[in-house]
Design an enzyme around this catalytic site. Structure first.
Site, PDB file in Angstrom:
ATOM      1  N   ASP A 225      30.036  54.198   9.555  1.00 60.79           N
ATOM      2  CA  ASP A 225      30.986  54.637   8.779  1.00 60.79           C
ATOM      3  C   ASP A 225      32.482  54.140   8.995  1.00 60.79           C
ATOM      4  O   ASP A 225      32.217  52.966   9.859  1.00 60.79           O
ATOM      5  CB  ASP A 225      31.590  56.548   9.626  1.00 60.79           C
ATOM      6  CG  ASP A 225      32.059  57.501   8.339  1.00 60.79           C
ATOM      7  OD1 ASP A 225      33.588  57.363   8.377  1.00 60.79           O
ATOM      8  OD2 ASP A 225      31.544  58.281   7.593  1.00 60.79           O
ATOM      9  N   HIS A 264      37.999  59.108   9.637  1.00 65.08           N
ATOM     10  CA  HIS A 264      36.548  59.994   9.166  1.00 65.08           C
ATOM     11  C   HIS A 264      35.881  59.551   9.887  1.00 65.08           C
ATOM     12  O   HIS A 264      35.128  60.570  10.211  1.00 65.08           O
ATOM     13  CB  HIS A 264      36.535  59.578   7.787  1.00 65.08           C
ATOM     14  CG  HIS A 264      35.328  60.240   7.157  1.00 65.08           C
ATOM     15  ND1 HIS A 264      34.153  59.513   7.002  1.00 65.08           N
ATOM     16  CD2 HIS A 264      35.575  61.112   5.960  1.00 65.08           C
ATOM     17  CE1 HIS A 264      33.539  60.531   5.945  1.00 65.08           C
ATOM     18  NE2 HIS A 264      34.009  61.274   6.060  1.00 65.08           N
ATOM     19  N   SER A 470      31.331  65.263   4.141  1.00 57.54           N
ATOM     20  CA  SER A 470      31.035  64.130   4.630  1.00 57.54           C
ATOM     21  C   SER A 470      30.851  65.216   6.387  1.00 57.54           C
ATOM     22  O   SER A 470      30.248  64.875   6.980  1.00 57.54           O
ATOM     23  CB  SER A 470      32.805  63.516   4.939  1.00 57.54           C
ATOM     24  OG  SER A 470      32.847  62.683   4.246  1.00 57.54           O
TER      25      SER A 470
END
Length: 665
Positions: A225, A264, A470
């Protein structure tokens, strides 16, 4: 019209066209034209233009001309070419179907046939005007090569000429697109039944009950990520961080860069395996974290390198909360909804390497977020690939989150956030979303301070509103970690089978469940972690394990056979075969198991000239990998079992171990 073909000559072709309203700019400094409190003089050249997309890892930005501007895009390109910090200013290709900008890098991925001599491969690439940059270890005779700077769109023709050769299996330019992170931007209601603001929330994945048995110890989850805050208090337990990697800079520091939006990855990692010692527990708090920073856009070589790193550095599970860009979930007419984005061969081969060579041959479990576009996941070549599992999102009321993708490839669902959608009669969610780790301090989703209680905690270390698929994907990865902690012997397909059988059927009225127990919205259902752990618990089995170590040499163009005598007289219910062979080129080996003559069954080929660039063949084979082994079931096992190894390479192979595990019904 430039074309790119994935999957070989008969594979899937993507057509590209030029968009005259777009301008691509690559700076020498790799800084944005508009970066800094005092932008450089080049910034004035793009006044009146909107930045459409940026590829910061290579210093490329794409701008679109606004309506009503007096200068044409071609005039802007010519002016930019004269700017000191501009290395390149040119036209932009877009996907002919979606009109999404696509960047080509003058790099080419090429895979020759396995039986071609490597020296011949290198000569062919040299004659094509290419310079080898990498020889990926996840495939035999695979090369990542660069054309000369300034080649431009001729790189498409170079790749096509290579693909037309009989000795080449795969060839395509490195083609990158905008990468969509799978986020839709009390507490931990997704882990256990709880009450918030007087409202009972009973839509969890039943994780707290699973923690009574295991918390995911001795399992490693790789999160591929954005940068991950490995200094966060919830990742501070001894031995928590293993094999960190930054595929952008090629070093071992996966922390978020001080510029840009890299929140994120930290949130995803927290959902999967935060320690739970301070403010947030992951689904598998006892699991180790392998943080892999991958900031390259979709289709870049960084993708493949990330999977290869994870598999070769001990990852058991790989979680990917990213993929092709999503269409707007509330706009059914968004053209992105109809776009098919294929999986590049370079990434596909790296994934295949992870599920075959990872975990000592038992295979890494790979999960992908299904996507947040309220569209078909089957159009996503990543999440719909057969060797991965696509995770959809369900909400705090136990029904599909309005944005969640759906389709035949949906494997399972895991709780996440949701939005009100009056057009479909959907009320507001009962919770803000998923409570998880955030970049420490003010740099994340929650800036802390006076706004902290609204968005998470006052210090800014946790966010209360993470969501999208996610969040669902690392949640499912955490459940997989609980399963492997309870039963490390499971192969990757067996793990997925346990997850499938653990799923609870939700939303019976609107889930469109078919006769096979599958829903396009929820896959096989919402994961139940406690049930998964129970199903994974090894049952006492009647088994016999025979294993021997050897130093048997197999010379070039020769074969060797080693045997083991079995005196057991019972019938076989299942069989696992362990093989450990040292050789510089496993792709030149053929390995066969020869059952006793009394079984009246033909020899079964276990390995036939595959293996990439690993210097050993260390695998466990069973009927999931080699269906022909099913022919041995229900037969008596007594007799002499043989392992045959044929060596087709000039180097000598060495058989180090041969083992048989018989399971009796």
């Amino acid at each position: 019209m430039p074309q790119v073909t994935y999957g070989g000559r008969q594979g899937e072709t993507v057509e590209l066209v030029e968009d005259p309203e777009l301008v691509a700019v690559r700076t020498r400094s790799r800084r944005s034209l508009r970066a800094g409190p005092v932008p450089g003089p080049e910034a004035t050249l793009v006044e009146g233009m909107d930045r459409v997309i940026a590829f910061p890892e290579v210093g490329v930005e794409v701008y679109r001309q606004r309506d009503g501007q007096t200068r044409t895009s071609e005039e802007v390109r010519q002016e930019l070419q004269q700017a000191p910090d501009v290395r390149f200013a040119g036209r932009v290709l877009v996907d002919a179907q979606s009109r999404e900008p696509v960047l080509y890098t003058e790099n080419v991925f090429v895979k020759f046939r396995d039986d071609v001599d490597p020296d011949h491969c290198r000569r062919v690439l040299l004659e094509a005007g290419l310079t080898i940059k990498e020889e990926p270890g996840y495939a035999t005779n695979a090369y990542f090569a660069a054309a000369a700077e300034g080649t431009g769109q001729d790189v498409f023709a170079i790749a096509q000429r290579l693909l037309d050769r009989d000795d080449v299996e795969l060839a395509h330019p490195e083609l990158v697109r905008r990468l969509g992170r799978r986020a839709v931007a009390p507490q931990q209601w997704h882990l256990a039944t709880t009450t918030l603001n007087g409202q009972a929330i009973t839509a969890s994945a039943n994780v707290a009950d699973a923690h009574q048995i295991t918390r995911g110890e001795q399992v490693t989850i790789a999160i591929i990520d954005t940068g991950i805050d490995i200094d966060h208090e919830e990742f501070s337990s001894p031995g928590k961080i293993v094999a960190p990697r930054d595929t952008v800079n090629g070093d071992n520091d996966p922390r978020p860069a001080p510029f840009g939006d890299e929140r994120h990855g930290t949130a995803c990692a927290g959902v999967a395996c935060a320690d739970g010692r301070f403010g947030a527990s992951g689904v598998a708090p006892g699991a180790r974290l392998m943080p892999i920073r991958m900031m390259g856009q979709l289709g870049s070589q960084q993708e493949a390198n990330a999977f290869f790193w994870a598999a070769d550095h001990g990852a058991d599970i790989i979680s990917c909360s990213w993929g092709p860009p999503d269409g707007h979930w509330d706009n059914p007419n968004d053209p992105v909804h109809q776009e098919r984005v294929p999986l590049p061969d370079s990434t596909r081969l790296a994934i295949d390497h992870a599920v075959t060579a990872g975990r000592g041959g038992k295979g890494c479990v790979i999960l992908f977020a299904a996507g947040n576009g309220n569209e078909s996941v089957d159009l996503d070549g990543y999440a719909s690939y057969a060797n991965v599992a696509a995770v959809t999102a369900c909400n705090d009321r136990g029904v599909r989150s309005v944005y969640s993708d759906m389709g035949d490839a949906a494997f399972c669902a895991f709780p996440s956030n949701d939005f009100a959608f009056p057009e479909e009669g959907r009320p507001p969610a009962l919770t803000p979303g998923i409570w998880t780790t955030d970049i420490s301090g003010a740099g994340g989703y929650n800036p802390g301070g006076d706004t902290g209680p609204v968005r998470g905690d006052r210090r800014g270390n946790y966010t209360n509103s993470f969501g999208g698929t996610s969040s669902s994907c690392p949640g499912a990865a955490g459940v997989a970690a609980l399963v492997l902690s309870q039963n490390p012997a499971l192969r990757w397909r067996e793990v997925l089978d346990v997850l499938r059988r653990s799923c609870d059927r939700i939303d019976p009225q609107h889930g469109q469940w078919n006769a096979d127990g599958h829903s396009p919205w929820y896959g096989f259902g919402r994961l139940n972690a406690a049930k998964a752990v129970q199903l994974a618990t090894p049952e006492p089995a009647d088994r016999l394990v025979i294993s021997r170590t050897f130093t048997e040499a197999v010379r070039d163009a020769h074969a060797a056979q080693i045997t083991m005598d079995v005196n057991e007289t019972r019938r076989l219910a299942d069989l696992k075969i362990q093989v450990d062979i040292e050789h510089a080129y496993p792709d030149d080996l053929v390995v066969t198991i020869v059952p006793p003559p009394e079984m009246n069954t033909a020899p079964v080929t276990l390995h036939d000239r595959t293996g990439g660039r690993s210097r050993e063949l260390h695998r466990t084979y069973d009927a999931l990998d080699v269906p022909a082994l099913n022919e041995l079931k229900d037969k008596y096992v007594r007799g002499s079992w043989a392992l045959e190894v044929h060596n087709g390479a000039p180097e000598t192979a060495s058989i180090r171990r041969f083992g048989l595990e018989f399971i009796f019904g």
